[in-house]
Every structure is written in structure tokens, then in C-alpha cells.
Scaffold this motif. Sequence first.
Motif, mmCIF file in Angstrom:
data_model
loop_
_atom_site.group_PDB
_atom_site.id
_atom_site.type_symbol
_atom_site.label_atom_id
_atom_site.label_comp_id
_atom_site.label_asym_id
_atom_site.label_seq_id
_atom_site.Cartn_x
_atom_site.Cartn_y
_atom_site.Cartn_z
ATOM 1 N N UNK A 29 8.905 11.618 -14.442
ATOM 2 C CA UNK A 29 8.056 11.832 -15.606
ATOM 3 C C UNK A 29 6.629 11.489 -15.246
ATOM 4 N N UNK A 30 5.699 11.969 -16.068
ATOM 5 C CA UNK A 30 4.302 11.669 -15.823
ATOM 6 C C UNK A 30 3.972 10.222 -16.137
ATOM 7 N N UNK A 31 2.740 9.832 -15.836
ATOM 8 C CA UNK A 31 2.295 8.460 -16.052
ATOM 9 C C UNK A 31 0.972 8.486 -16.800
ATOM 10 N N UNK A 32 0.743 7.469 -17.596
ATOM 11 C CA UNK A 32 -0.526 7.362 -18.315
ATOM 12 C C UNK A 32 -1.643 6.866 -17.399
ATOM 13 N N UNK A 33 -1.278 6.033 -16.447
ATOM 14 C CA UNK A 33 -2.249 5.479 -15.513
ATOM 15 C C UNK A 33 -1.571 5.223 -14.174
ATOM 16 N N UNK A 34 -2.310 5.440 -13.087
ATOM 17 C CA UNK A 34 -1.789 5.240 -11.737
ATOM 18 C C UNK A 34 -2.623 4.178 -11.032
ATOM 19 N N UNK A 35 -1.931 3.299 -10.321
ATOM 20 C CA UNK A 35 -2.599 2.378 -9.412
ATOM 21 C C UNK A 35 -2.351 2.876 -7.991
ATOM 22 N N UNK A 36 -3.407 3.347 -7.331
ATOM 23 C CA UNK A 36 -3.317 3.892 -5.976
ATOM 24 C C UNK A 36 -3.961 2.916 -4.999
ATOM 25 N N UNK A 37 -3.259 2.650 -3.912
ATOM 26 C CA UNK A 37 -3.724 1.662 -2.941
ATOM 27 C C UNK A 37 -3.844 2.306 -1.563
ATOM 28 N N UNK A 38 -4.821 1.837 -0.789
ATOM 29 C CA UNK A 38 -5.167 2.441 0.493
ATOM 30 C C UNK A 38 -5.223 1.370 1.574
ATOM 31 N N UNK A 39 -4.614 1.658 2.717
ATOM 32 C CA UNK A 39 -4.636 0.761 3.864
ATOM 33 C C UNK A 39 -5.433 1.437 4.973
ATOM 34 N N UNK A 40 -6.486 0.760 5.430
ATOM 35 C CA UNK A 40 -7.408 1.330 6.416
ATOM 36 C C UNK A 40 -7.325 0.587 7.742
ATOM 37 N N UNK B 200 0.892 4.319 -2.329
ATOM 38 C CA UNK B 200 0.171 3.652 -1.256
ATOM 39 C C UNK B 200 -0.093 4.666 -0.143
ATOM 40 N N UNK B 201 -1.367 4.837 0.206
ATOM 41 C CA UNK B 201 -1.772 5.736 1.289
ATOM 42 C C UNK B 201 -2.038 4.900 2.538
ATOM 43 N N UNK B 202 -1.298 5.165 3.593
ATOM 44 C CA UNK B 202 -1.452 4.430 4.848
ATOM 45 C C UNK B 202 -2.112 5.358 5.865
ATOM 46 N N UNK B 203 -3.332 5.053 6.265
ATOM 47 C CA UNK B 203 -4.206 6.053 6.870
ATOM 48 C C UNK B 203 -4.351 5.934 8.386
ATOM 49 N N UNK B 204 -3.300 5.487 9.057
ATOM 50 C CA UNK B 204 -3.360 5.422 10.516
ATOM 51 C C UNK B 204 -1.973 5.663 11.091
ATOM 52 N N UNK B 205 -1.922 6.358 12.232
ATOM 53 C CA UNK B 205 -0.637 6.747 12.812
ATOM 54 C C UNK B 205 0.254 5.539 13.081
ATOM 55 N N UNK B 206 -0.336 4.430 13.521
ATOM 56 C CA UNK B 206 0.433 3.246 13.848
ATOM 57 C C UNK B 206 1.071 2.555 12.658
ATOM 58 N N UNK B 207 0.773 3.023 11.462
ATOM 59 C CA UNK B 207 1.414 2.491 10.260
ATOM 60 C C UNK B 207 2.735 3.187 9.945
ATOM 61 N N UNK B 208 3.150 4.120 10.772
ATOM 62 C CA UNK B 208 4.299 4.967 10.439
ATOM 63 C C UNK B 208 5.573 4.153 10.227
ATOM 64 N N UNK B 209 5.944 3.321 11.178
ATOM 65 C CA UNK B 209 7.175 2.548 11.027
ATOM 66 C C UNK B 209 7.067 1.498 9.923
ATOM 67 N N UNK B 210 5.963 0.749 9.843
ATOM 68 C CA UNK B 210 5.839 -0.179 8.713
ATOM 69 C C UNK B 210 5.927 0.514 7.356
#
Length: 363
Positions: A26-37, A94-104
Amino acid sequence: MMFRRTLLASAALGLGLAFGGAAAAAGMDKVKACFVYVGPIGDGGWTFQHDQGRLDAMAEFGDKLETMYQESVPEGADAERVLTQMALSGCNIVFTTSFGYMDPTNTVAAKFPNVKFEHATGYKRDHANVSTYDARFYEGRAVIGHIAGKMTKSNKIGYIGSFPIPEVIQGINSYFLHARKVNPDVELSVVWAYTWFDPAKEADAAKALIEQGVDVIAAHTDSTAPLAEAQKAGNVVGFGQASDMAAYKPSPRVASIIDNWGPYYIKRIGALLDGTYEQTASWAGMPEGEVVIGEITEAVPADVKAEAEAMIAAITDGSYHPFTGPIKKQDGSDWLKEGEVADDGTLAGMMFYVEGIKGDIPK
């Protein structure tokens, strides 16, 4: 630093297609989006541009979106810790923005099935709540290769490689092929920096190329150091990488390849909000607005600029693919016949140079 960008197995492809069974209920009223750099947001390149995408999403959704980020997160155990903390803090995606984050990413995703995880440039989607996304950077390399072949006066062009993985090899080959098409006398020198972001190493690589007589430099690393060295040399031009690097306009930065992540982040967050979210594997480029060529400055001759713009238009509308035959491999063997276009599986595993490039790919 581990390889952040991609060695995509052919079996893992299915790029740009949605997979069933993972749609948001279902849809959401608000989203919390997190980014790992993996680097600082002020790196001027890769991480900076991902953070610009985050800001684009905030501008798009207003008070429907809350974001948080953590910069300079090492790949490995630290990443798993940060991802766990983000999931516990109420992040919906959660957006993980580096190749080395793949397994974690996949490890933590298993523990938090109600949180969506999006991994940049990887290929593992071990759980229904993990998606992957990448960009066809080689499309941009074709355009700057054309400019390089036309602008070099020494017929010596250079390329600073980060790590010898398929994504980087794609870029080197595309850059050289399009320079050679317009200048049969052009020679390419490649210097490997073995880093994604280290201004000192990147500067040393640029200096080494300039000492070899190179007068046009492209880079697959993240800082502005190569452009700074080109500026010092005075007779060398180059290109913005990952972001516009506009501070070096109109020369030595004569054009740029911009990674425009905003549309993707807006699309994925929007899908959570409206309830259409599905697991995907995305490999987008110029047609989707994810790979963008920044301003081609007046330092580029008008006819060359017009030719580059025509190539951008052709790649964007799908009438031209940068890897269209005839193309031979470095050893002289046939790779693509006249008019044949490389398939995604081959490109995703590309570990060979095309004909005309000297030297070996490091092991």
C-alpha cells in the motif's frame, strides 16, 4: 577501498525490468529515505552527485519526505553497523551508494524485511526487499572521446582508471573507440590510480600522463585533481567526472559527464508513496536522463560541439549505441560485425581492450 562499481554476472541481468512478488502492499503518507555514502558529500564527484539526487527528491516531495545520510562510511563491517542503525531508526528505504556495500546490504536486508534497500552498482538481490541500480556511463565516454579525438594536438590522449573492473574497461574502450573514429592517429595512455577518491593519487596520475605528452585527459575517479593538474599545465584539457566540476570552465574542463541520480531517487521514493514499489534491477543512461553531458564550452570548436550534440541526441533517442560494430578486440579477433550491437551481458563482464589500445589490463 573495495570496488564500488560493478562486475555484473550475465545471469544477474534483467536490467530495467521489475520483478514480481515484491510490490509494496500500500502507499504511504510519508517516507523516511536514508543514504549511505562512501565519501564526503564535498568530494566534487560521485558522492556529491548522489547527495544532489537526495536534495532533488526532497524538493520534489516536500514534507512527504524525510531524509538522513551518513558520509564517509567504510565498506565492510562499518557499513553493516550503519545500515542496521538506519533500519532501527525508522528508515523506510535505504540507498547504499557504493559497490562494496553489496554484501552488508543483503545481510541487513534479511533482518529487516519491511525496509526497502537499494544498492548502487551491485548485482546481488538475495532478498525480495533488495533492488539494484546502475548507470550506463560508457554512453558519456563516447561523447567525450569524440571531443578528445578532435581536440588533441599531440594525438596523445589519456585516461585515469580507478580499478580494472568491467565498468571502467567499458569507459576506456568507449572513449578510445570514439576518439579513434575521428582521429585515426590518436594514441591512448592509461594510468591506474587504484582509488575512487584520493586527490593526491589522482594528481600524480594526471602528472604522469602530461609528462608523456598527453594533452586531453579523462578520468574515472572522483575528485577535481586531474582538472587542477590540467589547469597548471596550461595546454591540457579534460572533463568533469560524475559531477559538472564547473569551477574549471571554460577550460581545462570543456565538457562533463554528470551522474544524474535525482530521477531515479524520485521514481523509487514516489513508488513507495503511491504503493507501486517493486523490486527492480535498473541500468539506465542518457535516454532516462541518468547520464548527462554538461555544458560543452566555447573552448570546443563549434563544429566539434555540434557533432557531440548530435551524438548525444542519437544515443538518447536510441538510434545509436556506442558499441556498434565493426569492432575488433585488442588481439585483432572479431568482436562485433558490421552493424552488430553489444549485448548487456558482454558489456557487464567486459574485461578486454578493443583493437588499438596498447598495454594490458592489470590483474
